[in-house]
Design a protein around this motif. Structure first.
Motif, PDB file in Angstrom:
ATOM      1  N   VAL A  68     -34.056   7.386 -70.028  1.00  0.00           N
ATOM      2  CA  VAL A  68     -34.131   7.661 -68.599  1.00  0.00           C
ATOM      3  C   VAL A  68     -33.435   6.499 -67.894  1.00  0.00           C
ATOM      4  CG1 VAL A  68     -35.650   7.994 -66.619  1.00  0.00           C
ATOM      5  CG2 VAL A  68     -36.304   8.901 -68.860  1.00  0.00           C
ATOM      6  N   ILE A  69     -32.348   6.802 -67.191  1.00  0.00           N
ATOM      7  CA  ILE A  69     -31.574   5.755 -66.532  1.00  0.00           C
ATOM      8  C   ILE A  69     -31.976   5.695 -65.059  1.00  0.00           C
ATOM      9  CG2 ILE A  69     -29.266   4.941 -65.927  1.00  0.00           C
ATOM     10  CD1 ILE A  69     -28.208   6.304 -68.409  1.00  0.00           C
ATOM     11  N   VAL A  70     -32.527   4.548 -64.675  1.00  0.00           N
ATOM     12  CA  VAL A  70     -32.995   4.330 -63.305  1.00  0.00           C
ATOM     13  C   VAL A  70     -32.168   3.211 -62.690  1.00  0.00           C
ATOM     14  CG1 VAL A  70     -34.972   3.742 -61.842  1.00  0.00           C
ATOM     15  CG2 VAL A  70     -35.327   4.999 -63.982  1.00  0.00           C
ATOM     16  N   ILE A 112     -36.469   3.539 -71.283  1.00  0.00           N
ATOM     17  CA  ILE A 112     -36.035   3.468 -69.882  1.00  0.00           C
ATOM     18  C   ILE A 112     -35.029   2.342 -69.694  1.00  0.00           C
ATOM     19  CG2 ILE A 112     -36.792   3.121 -67.494  1.00  0.00           C
ATOM     20  CD1 ILE A 112     -39.601   4.070 -68.408  1.00  0.00           C
ATOM     21  N   PHE A 113     -33.899   2.693 -69.104  1.00  0.00           N
ATOM     22  CA  PHE A 113     -32.907   1.709 -68.663  1.00  0.00           C
ATOM     23  C   PHE A 113     -33.097   1.517 -67.165  1.00  0.00           C
ATOM     24  CE2 PHE A 113     -29.016   0.575 -66.572  1.00  0.00           C
ATOM     25  CZ  PHE A 113     -28.357  -0.303 -67.408  1.00  0.00           C
ATOM     26  N   SER A 114     -33.258   0.266 -66.738  1.00  0.00           N
ATOM     27  CA  SER A 114     -33.461  -0.035 -65.326  1.00  0.00           C
ATOM     28  C   SER A 114     -32.339  -0.936 -64.838  1.00  0.00           C
ATOM     29  CB  SER A 114     -34.821  -0.721 -65.126  1.00  0.00           C
ATOM     30  OG  SER A 114     -34.974  -1.150 -63.795  1.00  0.00           O
ATOM     31  N   GLY A 115     -31.540  -0.423 -63.921  1.00  0.00           N
ATOM     32  CA  GLY A 115     -30.429  -1.175 -63.370  1.00  0.00           C
ATOM     33  C   GLY A 115     -30.787  -1.784 -62.030  1.00  0.00           C
ATOM     34  N   GLU A 116     -30.945  -3.092 -61.986  1.00  0.00           N
ATOM     35  CA  GLU A 116     -31.310  -3.773 -60.747  1.00  0.00           C
ATOM     36  C   GLU A 116     -30.069  -4.011 -59.892  1.00  0.00           C
ATOM     37  OE1 GLU A 116     -33.430  -7.971 -59.388  1.00  0.00           O
ATOM     38  OE2 GLU A 116     -33.759  -7.146 -61.390  1.00  0.00           O
ATOM     39  N   GLU A 117     -30.173  -3.740 -58.573  1.00  0.00           N
ATOM     40  CA  GLU A 117     -29.037  -3.899 -57.647  1.00  0.00           C
ATOM     41  C   GLU A 117     -27.792  -3.251 -58.248  1.00  0.00           C
ATOM     42  OE1 GLU A 117     -29.510  -4.897 -54.777  1.00  0.00           O
ATOM     43  OE2 GLU A 117     -31.348  -6.065 -54.836  1.00  0.00           O
ATOM     44  N   LEU A 138     -20.853   6.837 -66.398  1.00  0.00           N
ATOM     45  CA  LEU A 138     -20.442   8.243 -66.412  1.00  0.00           C
ATOM     46  C   LEU A 138     -20.689   8.850 -67.783  1.00  0.00           C
ATOM     47  CD1 LEU A 138     -17.111   8.094 -64.372  1.00  0.00           C
ATOM     48  CD2 LEU A 138     -19.452   8.386 -63.555  1.00  0.00           C
ATOM     49  N   HIS A 139     -20.259   8.146 -68.840  1.00  0.00           N
ATOM     50  CA  HIS A 139     -20.504   8.639 -70.200  1.00  0.00           C
ATOM     51  C   HIS A 139     -21.996   8.597 -70.530  1.00  0.00           C
ATOM     52  CE1 HIS A 139     -16.242   8.742 -70.970  1.00  0.00           C
ATOM     53  NE2 HIS A 139     -16.109   7.456 -70.685  1.00  0.00           N
ATOM     54  N   ALA A 140     -22.658   7.523 -70.094  1.00  0.00           N
ATOM     55  CA  ALA A 140     -24.072   7.360 -70.429  1.00  0.00           C
ATOM     56  C   ALA A 140     -24.919   8.473 -69.834  1.00  0.00           C
ATOM     57  CB  ALA A 140     -24.564   5.999 -69.938  1.00  0.00           C
TER      58      ALA A 140
END
Length: 690
Positions: free
Chosen positions: A339-341, A300-305, A318-320
């Motif tokens: 899973v990109i969140v 899991i990738f978690s992008g904060e803000e 976009l590529h990811a």
């Protein structure tokens, strides 16, 4: 005493049991192939593994709402409920999130999208994101969630210029061992696995080896004259792969640093300058796979803000997402599986949504709204959880304190009704489930009107639970400093009023409106406090039972167009309409709705009779409330109201009985005295006005 303390031996044994038995073992590729045939799920991709994780910890189904509640959120079994989520709207959001992950597991499209958690500050989106990552760590430690990767060994035996420090090299992207097989042979294996797989999805793996592993594979195949078996037997070891956020493996939380100095290498990795002197700048072995996307692979990738990032920086997503690849500088493209969140607050979302240059990025996001809780009793559970998880001083939280705090929060979040028939307080009560059969309130219609009226959705603006929780904490400490052993709604209200304008997240233009809502809550508490005092002063269970039986006798006679026996004379008479209305008016039931209410309680009694349950008015909330209020009206003329507000009469036997009755309702002794004085003064004032 020794039996009451932990020993090092016990602690070590417990730790050993918590770790997978094969965590530090190495296996052969042959072993992995056989294991995959035995249990094809070990070859799942990230979406499939995360989807199964939610089901692994258990589910319940809310048929009324049509929502699956996942126990990792609704009960938090790993932490004994410490991080439980409350509120139907939150579980609806979690249900929607999991559905998108499960759709991605079936390759229906969301696997190529960012799952964007959108909500106001303090709505629970970050808390949920963290919870998912913690449970993913635990799941990969379990037998059901296990996954494996590989490492290259004995490289210096074949590759002349290999640095001796790199004789053993772990797969830098922690890829599944199946990628070691060429596509044609791999697909043959996967076809076999899918025939054995018992799951709602199918296994698929079309990834290429990462550039460094591709380099080793090419060199080794050349040495062994394309004998793949020799390569895999002599130079590959299979190892257990466990997600660990602290080690940045299988889990990554990416936080924007300096908005003006963002570097894409933070996401995709960069040249390993210490290896350039050994291998040369263009050699794939001189690349450092330390980017956030690399660390998150298989998990899991978690992008904060997330939306605070510069527009150009977001293009890497976009590529990811769409291509499931990343394209680092100075290195070939790399396939990823994760899973990109993303998480974002309202201002950033509005800004990016209106930017035409962000159209491609916006098209690759799946928005999941995380609104504030809109049921004040469920909101109160959030504050209770806060208190349960803290070292709260020895202080009694008085009845209605947390509920009234929650009601204030909810009033700031819901949209004003369009109809004059329902005011804001009635709407809040309806959202809380306080609807009687005779009430003319259509919750579905209220929600639809609010959704159309709100800019993004109802519950996406208002006072956050953090503000309310902070003020409750301050009120607790203030009560403690003043040697008050209880926390009352009145104290919490004072802190709300004092600090509303000092909270940075509350816009100035809302101050006046929120003060008005606070007065509404004060008035609601006034009614509830008076109700509690009425209950304490006039409560007589035998009399309520007798009056309830009398009421039902007259109701049944009224419905059946029959007569009823007079209690004194024993003669048959018509149902006593005056008596019936004296009860019903205590619930503000108008003349034209009396038949509906009488039929409602009649049906309730009939259902209980069929179930073999005897009549007890205490079991019907509306009837009990009406009978208590009638009993109050009958008794109040004999009550000395001055005693309620007189501090000099605390030792009076009658007053002590009242305090005892309030203590039975959950009040502390001092809290009971305060509510007697508060409600007593209000009742006395009303009596004078009458």
């Amino acid at each position: 005493m020794t039996g009451d303390i932990e020993t090092l031996e016990n602690l070590s044994t417990e730790y050993q049991k918590s770790m997978p038995a094969d965590l530090r073992e190495t296996k052969s590729f042959d072993w992995y192939l056989e294991e995959a045939y035995e249990d094809p799920k070990i070859t799942r991709n990230a979406h499939q593994r995360v989807a199964d994780m939610f089901d692994y910890y258990g589910t319940t189904y809310d048929e009324t709402e049509g929502v699956v509640e996942y126990l990792l959120a609704s009960e938090d079994p790993l932490n004994d409920g410490e991080n439980t989520f409350y509120g139907k709207v939150i579980h609806q959001s979690i249900h929607e999130f999991v559905n998108k992950v499960k759709s991605g597991a079936r390759r229906l499209g969301p696997e190529r999208r960012i799952k964007l958690l959108l909500g106001p500050v303090g709505s629970g989106k970050s808390h949920f994101d963290k919870q998912v990552r913690k449970y993913f760590e635990d799941y990969t430690l379990s037998e059901e969630g296990r996954m494996y990767t590989f490492r290259w060994t004995n490289l210096c035996d074949v590759i002349d210029d290999q640095d001796p420090a790199d004789d053993t090299v772990r797969s830098p992207m922690n890829q599944d061992p199946l990628v070691l097989l060429p596509l044609e042979q791999r697909q043959s294996v996967i076809d076999d696995l899918n025939e054995r797989l018992d799951a709602p999805y199918t296994i698929r793996n079309e990834q290429s080896l990462d550039p460094e592993s591709e380099f080793y594979m090419d060199r080794l195949l050349a040495h062994y004259e394309d004998d793949l078996q020799q390569v895999l037997e002599n130079h590959v070891e299979i190892v257990r792969f466990v997600a660990d956020e602290n080690k940045r493996q299988g889990l990554e939380t990416f936080e924007p640093k300096d908005k003006k100095n963002q570097d894409e290498t933070e996401l995709t990795g960069d040249v390993n300058y210490s290896k350039i002197a050994v291998y040369g700048e263009s050699d794939p072995r001189a690349f450092d796979y330390s980017g956030a996307f690399c660390n998150a692979n298989r998990g899991i990738f978690s992008g904060e803000e997330l939306l605070k990032l510069q527009r150009e920086f977001l293009y890497d997503f976009l590529h990811a997402t769409q291509e499931m690849t990343i394209k680092p500088k100075n290195n070939p493209r790399i396939d990823i599986d994760q899973v990109i969140v993303g998480r974002t607050n309202m201002p950033e979302y509005k800004d990016k949504k209106g930017d035409e240059k962000m159209e491609a990025f916006n098209d690759r996001t799946k928005r999941i709204d995380f609104p504030y809780v809109l049921s004040y009793e469920q909101e109160a559970q959030i504050y209770q959880k806060m208190l349960n998880n803290a070292d709260v001083p020895d202080i009694n939280v008085e009845p209605h304190t947390l509920e009234m705090a929650g009601l204030f929060g909810v009033l700031t979040r819901i949209e004003e009704p369009d109809t004059e028939l329902v005011d804001l307080l009635s709407k809040a009560k309806a959202y809380n489930g306080e609807i009687d059969e005779g009430d003319d309130i259509d919750i579905k219609k209220l929600r639809e009107e609010a959704a159309a009226k709100a800019e993004i959705g109802e519950g996406m603006v208002g006072v956050s639970p953090r503000f309310i929780g902070d003020e409750i904490a301050e009120a607790i400490m203030d009560s403690k400093h003043r040697s008050r052993g209880f926390l009352s709604p009145l104290t919490v209200f004072n802190f709300f009023e004092e600090n509303l304008e000092h909270h940075g997240s509350i816009p100035e233009e809302n101050f006046e409106k929120y003060y008005r809502y606070l007065e509404t809550v004060r008035e609601e508490y006034r009614e509830r406090a008076i109700e509690d005092v009425r209950h304490a002063l006039a409560y007589d269970i035998d009399e309520i039972q007798r009056q309830g039986e009398k009421y039902m006798d007259h109701v049944m006679a009224y419905i059946d167009d029959d007569t009823v026996e007079d209690e004194l004379t024993g003669r048959e008479q018509e149902p006593d309409e005056t008596f019936l209305r004296s009860v019903e008016e205590k619930l503000d039931i108008p003349e034209d709705r009396k038949d509906d209410f009488r039929q409602e309680v009649s049906n309730w009694v009939s259902r209980r009779a069929r179930e073999g349950t005897t009549f007890n008015p205490q079991d019907n909330e509306r009837l009990r409330r009406a009978l208590e209020r009638k009993l109050w009206e009958d008794k109040k003329h004999n009550i000395n109201f001055s005693a309620l507000v007189s501090a000099n009469e605390f030792d009076d036997d009658e007053r002590s009985a009242w305090i005892d009755a309030l203590i039975e309702q959950g009040y502390s002794e001092d809290g009971a005295k305060e509510v007697l004085e508060f409600a007593g003064a209000e009742v006395a004032k009303a009596e004078i006005e009458d």
